[in-house]
Design an enzyme around this catalytic site. Sequence first.
Site, short mmCIF file in Angstrom:
data_model
loop_
_atom_site.label_atom_id
_atom_site.label_comp_id
_atom_site.label_asym_id
_atom_site.label_seq_id
_atom_site.Cartn_x
_atom_site.Cartn_y
_atom_site.Cartn_z
N GLY A 14 0.86 -1.20 0.00
CA GLY A 14 0.00 0.00 0.00
C GLY A 14 0.89 1.24 0.00
N GLY A 49 -9.54 11.38 0.16
CA GLY A 49 -8.33 12.02 -0.31
C GLY A 49 -7.21 12.08 0.70
N GLU A 113 -13.43 17.94 5.01
CA GLU A 113 -13.91 16.73 5.70
C GLU A 113 -14.08 17.05 7.18
OE1 GLU A 113 -11.81 13.14 4.72
OE2 GLU A 113 -12.11 13.45 2.57
N HIS A 228 -16.22 4.34 10.91
CA HIS A 228 -16.64 5.39 9.95
C HIS A 228 -18.16 5.50 10.03
CE1 HIS A 228 -17.11 7.72 6.31
NE2 HIS A 228 -15.79 7.82 6.21
N ARG A 274 -15.40 11.96 13.78
CA ARG A 274 -16.02 10.69 13.37
C ARG A 274 -16.66 9.90 14.50
NH1 ARG A 274 -12.12 8.18 8.81
NH2 ARG A 274 -12.79 9.78 7.35
N HIS A 335 -13.39 0.91 10.59
CA HIS A 335 -12.70 1.54 9.46
C HIS A 335 -11.19 1.59 9.62
CE1 HIS A 335 -12.46 4.13 5.97
NE2 HIS A 335 -11.90 5.11 6.66
N ARG A 370 -8.38 9.29 14.69
CA ARG A 370 -7.67 9.83 13.54
C ARG A 370 -8.47 10.92 12.84
NH1 ARG A 370 -7.66 8.24 7.87
NH2 ARG A 370 -9.38 6.89 8.45
P1 FAD Z 1 -2.62 -0.95 2.95
O1 FAD Z 1 -2.85 0.06 1.91
O2 FAD Z 1 -3.82 -1.57 3.55
O3 FAD Z 1 -1.72 -2.10 2.35
C1 FAD Z 1 -1.48 -3.28 3.07
C2 FAD Z 1 -0.65 -4.22 2.21
O4 FAD Z 1 -0.17 -5.27 3.05
C3 FAD Z 1 -1.41 -4.88 1.09
O5 FAD Z 1 -0.59 -4.87 -0.05
C4 FAD Z 1 -1.59 -6.33 1.57
O6 FAD Z 1 -1.64 -7.28 0.53
C5 FAD Z 1 -0.34 -6.51 2.39
N1 FAD Z 1 -0.42 -7.55 3.41
C6 FAD Z 1 -1.25 -7.64 4.47
N2 FAD Z 1 -0.99 -8.75 5.19
C7 FAD Z 1 0.03 -9.38 4.57
C8 FAD Z 1 0.73 -10.59 4.80
N3 FAD Z 1 0.46 -11.40 5.83
N4 FAD Z 1 1.71 -10.95 3.92
C9 FAD Z 1 2.01 -10.18 2.85
N5 FAD Z 1 1.38 -9.01 2.59
C10 FAD Z 1 0.40 -8.63 3.44
N6 FAD Z 1 -7.32 7.26 4.39
C11 FAD Z 1 -7.09 8.52 3.94
O7 FAD Z 1 -6.13 9.16 4.39
N7 FAD Z 1 -7.91 9.06 3.00
C12 FAD Z 1 -8.95 8.38 2.45
O8 FAD Z 1 -9.65 8.91 1.57
C13 FAD Z 1 -9.21 7.08 2.92
N8 FAD Z 1 -10.26 6.36 2.43
C14 FAD Z 1 -10.41 5.05 2.81
C15 FAD Z 1 -11.39 4.29 2.21
C16 FAD Z 1 -11.54 2.95 2.54
C17 FAD Z 1 -12.61 2.12 1.90
C18 FAD Z 1 -10.67 2.37 3.51
C19 FAD Z 1 -10.79 0.94 3.88
C20 FAD Z 1 -9.69 3.14 4.13
C21 FAD Z 1 -9.55 4.48 3.78
N9 FAD Z 1 -8.55 5.27 4.35
C22 FAD Z 1 -8.34 6.54 3.90
C23 FAD Z 1 -7.56 4.67 5.24
C24 FAD Z 1 -6.30 4.37 4.41
O9 FAD Z 1 -6.69 3.94 3.13
C25 FAD Z 1 -5.42 3.31 5.05
O10 FAD Z 1 -5.21 3.56 6.41
C26 FAD Z 1 -4.05 3.32 4.35
O11 FAD Z 1 -4.23 3.22 2.96
C27 FAD Z 1 -3.20 2.17 4.85
O12 FAD Z 1 -2.06 2.10 4.03
P2 FAD Z 1 -0.96 1.01 4.34
O13 FAD Z 1 0.10 1.19 3.32
O14 FAD Z 1 -0.59 1.09 5.75
O15 FAD Z 1 -1.73 -0.38 4.14
C1 SIN Z 2 -13.48 9.01 3.57
O1 SIN Z 2 -13.38 9.29 2.38
O2 SIN Z 2 -14.45 9.29 4.28
C2 SIN Z 2 -12.39 8.22 4.21
C3 SIN Z 2 -11.35 9.14 4.62
C4 SIN Z 2 -10.49 8.51 5.67
O3 SIN Z 2 -10.78 7.45 6.17
O4 SIN Z 2 -9.50 9.16 6.02
#
Ligand code: FAD
Ligand code: SIN
Length: 517
Positions: A14, A49, A113, A228, A274, A335, A370
């Site tokens: 991610g 965003g 937001e 959320h 939230r 969320h 958050r």
């Molecule tokens: P992630 O993006 O979740 O990536 C995790 C990675 O780890 C994935 O590639 C997965 O395959 C890998 N992984 C997991 N377990 C294992 C394992 N055992 N072995 C190998 N790989 C593994 N935040 C904002 O700031 N703005 C937004 O608009 C927003 N909208 C959101 C909308 C939704 C629907 C959701 C669910 C969340 C949203 N959030 C938003 C929160 C935000 O998206 C996440 O907190 C953030 O993207 C997390 O990023 P990350 O890189 O930590 O993990």
């Molecule tokens: C949203 O678009 O409401 C999600 C934003 C976030 O979780 O930060």
Amino acid sequence: MEKERVDFLIIGGGAAGLRAAIELAPHGSVLVLTKDIATESATGYAQGGIAVALSDEDRVGIHYEDTLRAGDGLCNEEAVKILVEEGPERIKELISWGAEFDREGTKLAFGLEAAHTKKRVLHAHGDATGRELVRTLLNKVRSHPSVRRLPFTTVTELIVSDGACHGAFVLSKRKLMAIFARATVLATGGGGQVYSITTNPQVATSDGMAIAYRAGAELVDMEFVQFHPTALYSPAAPHFLLSEAMRGEGGRLLNINMEPFMQRYHPDRGLAPRDVVSRGIVSEMVRTNAKHVYLDMTHLDSGGVRSRFPKIYETCLQFGVDITAEPIPVCPAAHYIMGGVKTGTDGATSISGLYAAGEVACTGIHGANRLASNSLLEGLVYGARAGTSALSSPVEPVGEAAPPGPAHTIPAHDEIRGGLRGLMWDKVGIIRCAESLNEALDALSEWDYILDKAFLTRRELELKNMLQVAGLITRAALAREESVGAHYRSDRPQRGEHWKVHRVFSLGGVREKKGLF
Ligand code: FAD
Ligand code: SIN
């Protein structure tokens, strides 16, 4: 067992994992593991965003204050300062790598937001910000031949000896493999799947938190789970997120009698923090004996709604709801987990050679709650910092490691998974109390036998990890005998005197800390 050696192992693709990979790429071989296809992550689904103080009317100091206020007194101020100060640079860099954020004329467009006092949320393609972020970061990663990506590979456990992390055991094509590395960056995201009602994708099963805990790392603030306020409520649909930006653009919350109700719970109504909005919705659902409330966009210009929220419009339409013509049934959903693997602002965990960034980590940025759209920024800022720190990992390479014990199976897997997720929603959800939490602990203890066994399928490993983290969330929620931020105890609705502590969990037990660091 097959073995492989790389300089840097990154678990997760991610925002945090990819950004760390980009930082490390010029310095050695980098392997990025993802459990599923490269684009399947919470990052990829992000809608609203990225919060960043870049507009003419904004300042990093105001973003800092808003973040602290949302965190309800429990943020690590130093970590927040770094987030808001380094955020603009990370975003400008992203734009230079090709990210296309929405614009008004030639200027970047900023959305509003909840709990933000300024319009500061950058978005892309209306409501597909995450997709644009992943596209840009993946393109950048692909430009570095030193970075290899391995999809459909699940980390089972970390390789730890003498208190240092030397890589991880992984499950790839049903075979166990050992990957040795000089430094390992955990970027596995969150664990919303621990709850039956969640916005999170299937991959969000709290793996990183669980494997780090089993390896001896410290976890902190696990009671703080963000719900959320607005996920689509439809028996036939998954709990698809309806972005907070919709309320930022004028969307109204109505109860099932079509009456506005948020004024009873907070002066900022639908744009209150939230946790307040989620609890307001739950109270209103109880008061009106309903399973949902409505998010109403019908008073807004329909063309404007369609072009600002194209993905949401299309998805809701698939489930039979035209958001421009009828109020949308919504309910809260799990969320985001504010707690996680305890790290310093350099991403270092309590295990030498192991770094963590993004949702799996807890630097204390988010405190007890958050601020919306701060986590994508966190992934970029702290992913880059974890990458930089990993360069000076003190770990000496090893070439051997004892594999996990013999593999078991969980015969009633689906039943336990469903039971766990329902239990967490019912007893450890938006409103908790000592009675419900003790009931949850009792029920969870029935499945303790799973926690010390090894498994060789992704589904079983995920269940083990979810059980591990569910136990930590529940124990932390029971230990915090007051209500702060997203943690609300109906038997202790007040804050009391001793709320300014953090609880740190490790295999050695629980300890309390006044400040985070
Ligand atoms: P992630 O993006 O979740 O990536 C995790 C990675 O780890 C994935 O590639 C997965 O395959 C890998 N992984 C997991 N377990 C294992 C394992 N055992 N072995 C190998 N790989 C593994 N935040 C904002 O700031 N703005 C937004 O608009 C927003 N909208 C959101 C909308 C939704 C629907 C959701 C669910 C969340 C949203 N959030 C938003 C929160 C935000 O998206 C996440 O907190 C953030 O993207 C997390 O990023 P990350 O890189 O930590 O993990
Ligand atoms: C949203 O678009 O409401 C999600 C934003 C976030 O979780 O930060």
